[in-house]
Write a protein that holds these residues in place. Structure first.
Motif, PDB file in Angstrom:
ATOM      1  N   LEU A 298       0.801  -1.224   0.000  1.00  0.00           N
ATOM      2  CA  LEU A 298       0.000   0.000   0.000  1.00  0.00           C
ATOM      3  C   LEU A 298       0.834   1.274   0.000  1.00  0.00           C
ATOM      4  O   LEU A 298       0.303   2.365   0.172  1.00  0.00           O
ATOM      5  N   HIS A 299       2.141   1.126  -0.157  1.00  0.00           N
ATOM      6  CA  HIS A 299       3.048   2.261  -0.361  1.00  0.00           C
ATOM      7  C   HIS A 299       2.904   3.357   0.696  1.00  0.00           C
ATOM      8  O   HIS A 299       2.730   4.530   0.385  1.00  0.00           O
ATOM      9  N   GLY A 300       2.947   2.955   1.967  1.00  0.00           N
ATOM     10  CA  GLY A 300       2.956   3.931   3.040  1.00  0.00           C
ATOM     11  C   GLY A 300       1.593   4.361   3.553  1.00  0.00           C
ATOM     12  O   GLY A 300       1.508   5.179   4.467  1.00  0.00           O
ATOM     13  N   TYR A 301       0.521   3.834   3.010  1.00  0.00           N
ATOM     14  CA  TYR A 301      -0.815   4.180   3.497  1.00  0.00           C
ATOM     15  C   TYR A 301      -0.906   3.865   4.982  1.00  0.00           C
ATOM     16  O   TYR A 301      -0.532   2.782   5.422  1.00  0.00           O
ATOM     17  N   GLN A 302      -1.394   4.804   5.783  1.00  0.00           N
ATOM     18  CA  GLN A 302      -1.436   4.636   7.231  1.00  0.00           C
ATOM     19  C   GLN A 302      -2.843   4.447   7.792  1.00  0.00           C
ATOM     20  O   GLN A 302      -3.017   4.319   8.993  1.00  0.00           O
ATOM     21  N   GLY A 303      -3.864   4.465   6.947  1.00  0.00           N
ATOM     22  CA  GLY A 303      -5.239   4.320   7.419  1.00  0.00           C
ATOM     23  C   GLY A 303      -5.580   2.886   7.779  1.00  0.00           C
ATOM     24  O   GLY A 303      -4.739   1.990   7.748  1.00  0.00           O
ATOM     25  N   ARG A 304      -6.823   2.686   8.102  1.00  0.00           N
ATOM     26  CA  ARG A 304      -7.320   1.367   8.484  1.00  0.00           C
ATOM     27  C   ARG A 304      -7.325   0.445   7.272  1.00  0.00           C
ATOM     28  O   ARG A 304      -7.780   0.819   6.194  1.00  0.00           O
ATOM     29  N   VAL A 305      -6.807  -0.740   7.461  1.00  0.00           N
ATOM     30  CA  VAL A 305      -6.802  -1.754   6.409  1.00  0.00           C
ATOM     31  C   VAL A 305      -7.559  -2.960   6.942  1.00  0.00           C
ATOM     32  O   VAL A 305      -7.288  -3.441   8.047  1.00  0.00           O
ATOM     33  N   VAL A 306      -8.507  -3.442   6.166  1.00  0.00           N
ATOM     34  CA  VAL A 306      -9.315  -4.585   6.570  1.00  0.00           C
ATOM     35  C   VAL A 306      -9.286  -5.607   5.448  1.00  0.00           C
ATOM     36  O   VAL A 306      -9.455  -5.254   4.276  1.00  0.00           O
ATOM     37  N   THR A 307      -9.062  -6.844   5.798  1.00  0.00           N
ATOM     38  CA  THR A 307      -9.193  -7.926   4.828  1.00  0.00           C
ATOM     39  C   THR A 307     -10.317  -8.839   5.284  1.00  0.00           C
ATOM     40  O   THR A 307     -10.531  -9.026   6.485  1.00  0.00           O
TER      41      THR A 307
ATOM     42  N   VAL B 226     -19.652  -1.780   3.158  1.00  0.00           N
ATOM     43  CA  VAL B 226     -20.566  -0.933   3.940  1.00  0.00           C
ATOM     44  C   VAL B 226     -20.042  -0.772   5.359  1.00  0.00           C
ATOM     45  O   VAL B 226     -20.060   0.338   5.912  1.00  0.00           O
ATOM     46  N   ALA B 227     -19.551  -1.847   5.949  1.00  0.00           N
ATOM     47  CA  ALA B 227     -19.042  -1.774   7.319  1.00  0.00           C
ATOM     48  C   ALA B 227     -17.846  -0.839   7.425  1.00  0.00           C
ATOM     49  O   ALA B 227     -17.765  -0.041   8.360  1.00  0.00           O
ATOM     50  N   VAL B 228     -16.941  -0.911   6.469  1.00  0.00           N
ATOM     51  CA  VAL B 228     -15.734  -0.088   6.519  1.00  0.00           C
ATOM     52  C   VAL B 228     -16.035   1.369   6.187  1.00  0.00           C
ATOM     53  O   VAL B 228     -15.572   2.286   6.858  1.00  0.00           O
ATOM     54  N   SER B 229     -16.841   1.574   5.157  1.00  0.00           N
ATOM     55  CA  SER B 229     -17.111   2.946   4.703  1.00  0.00           C
ATOM     56  C   SER B 229     -18.165   3.658   5.545  1.00  0.00           C
ATOM     57  O   SER B 229     -18.230   4.882   5.538  1.00  0.00           O
ATOM     58  N   ARG B 230     -19.014   2.865   6.200  1.00  0.00           N
ATOM     59  CA  ARG B 230     -20.128   3.411   6.981  1.00  0.00           C
ATOM     60  C   ARG B 230     -21.027   4.300   6.115  1.00  0.00           C
ATOM     61  O   ARG B 230     -21.585   5.292   6.585  1.00  0.00           O
ATOM     62  N   VAL B 231     -21.163   3.904   4.856  1.00  0.00           N
ATOM     63  CA  VAL B 231     -21.983   4.661   3.915  1.00  0.00           C
ATOM     64  C   VAL B 231     -23.460   4.627   4.327  1.00  0.00           C
ATOM     65  O   VAL B 231     -24.224   5.515   3.968  1.00  0.00           O
TER      66      VAL B 231
ATOM     67  N   ASP C 287     -21.758 -12.436   8.917  1.00  0.00           N
ATOM     68  CA  ASP C 287     -20.393 -12.940   9.102  1.00  0.00           C
ATOM     69  C   ASP C 287     -19.371 -11.916   8.599  1.00  0.00           C
ATOM     70  O   ASP C 287     -18.305 -11.759   9.187  1.00  0.00           O
ATOM     71  N   ALA C 288     -19.686 -11.230   7.522  1.00  0.00           N
ATOM     72  CA  ALA C 288     -18.768 -10.209   6.998  1.00  0.00           C
ATOM     73  C   ALA C 288     -18.676  -9.035   7.954  1.00  0.00           C
ATOM     74  O   ALA C 288     -17.576  -8.515   8.212  1.00  0.00           O
ATOM     75  N   PHE C 289     -19.802  -8.592   8.495  1.00  0.00           N
ATOM     76  CA  PHE C 289     -19.772  -7.503   9.481  1.00  0.00           C
ATOM     77  C   PHE C 289     -18.921  -7.920  10.690  1.00  0.00           C
ATOM     78  O   PHE C 289     -18.126  -7.131  11.207  1.00  0.00           O
ATOM     79  N   THR C 290     -19.067  -9.154  11.124  1.00  0.00           N
ATOM     80  CA  THR C 290     -18.276  -9.660  12.247  1.00  0.00           C
ATOM     81  C   THR C 290     -16.792  -9.685  11.889  1.00  0.00           C
ATOM     82  O   THR C 290     -15.948  -9.289  12.709  1.00  0.00           O
ATOM     83  N   ALA C 291     -16.471 -10.117  10.680  1.00  0.00           N
ATOM     84  CA  ALA C 291     -15.070 -10.191  10.245  1.00  0.00           C
ATOM     85  C   ALA C 291     -14.417  -8.819  10.217  1.00  0.00           C
ATOM     86  O   ALA C 291     -13.249  -8.671  10.566  1.00  0.00           O
ATOM     87  N   VAL C 292     -15.190  -7.802   9.823  1.00  0.00           N
ATOM     88  CA  VAL C 292     -14.658  -6.442   9.770  1.00  0.00           C
ATOM     89  C   VAL C 292     -14.479  -5.887  11.186  1.00  0.00           C
ATOM     90  O   VAL C 292     -13.599  -5.064  11.434  1.00  0.00           O
ATOM     91  N   GLY C 293     -15.316  -6.351  12.093  1.00  0.00           N
ATOM     92  CA  GLY C 293     -15.232  -5.858  13.462  1.00  0.00           C
ATOM     93  C   GLY C 293     -15.934  -4.538  13.629  1.00  0.00           C
ATOM     94  O   GLY C 293     -15.419  -3.612  14.237  1.00  0.00           O
ATOM     95  N   ASP C 294     -17.127  -4.451  13.054  1.00  0.00           N
ATOM     96  CA  ASP C 294     -17.901  -3.200  13.071  1.00  0.00           C
ATOM     97  C   ASP C 294     -18.131  -2.668  14.424  1.00  0.00           C
ATOM     98  O   ASP C 294     -18.137  -2.958  15.440  1.00  0.00           O
TER      99      ASP C 294
END
Length: 86
Positions: free
Chosen positions: A6-15, A40-45, A79-86
């Motif tokens: 990610l070339h120095g990106y310091q924000g939150r990274v979720v896989t 949706v979980a990461v962006s909180r759109v 399960d995806a929301f749980t994986a992201v740790g919302d």
């Protein structure tokens, strides 16, 4: 392991292992639903409850004759929301 790419990106990274989530919830590799939930979980759109309700409505319309598909997709969302740790 992904951060060096990610070339120095310091924000939150979720896989999210969308393949495993979909195989567990749906019995097949359909990663779209868990990936959408993760985005949706990461962006909180939109808030989780509204998103889940809208997705349930969409699945009920699309899979009216296949309740097991509705249930599987809803499980994949959760399960995806749980994986992201919302």
């Amino acid at each position: 392991m992904i951060r060096p790419l990610l070339h120095g990106y310091q924000g939150r990274v979720v896989t999210v292992d969308a393949r495993t989530i979909s195989e567990k919830a749906l019995g097949r590799n359909f990663p779209n639903t868990p990936m959408l939930a993760a985005a949706v979980a990461v962006s909180r759109v939109m808030d989780r409850d509204s998103f889940v309700a809208n997705m349930r409505e969409s699945f009920q319309h699309k899979f009216a004759k296949k309740p097991e598909v509705i249930d599987g997709n809803m499980q994949a969302l959760e399960d995806a929301f749980t994986a992201v740790g919302d």
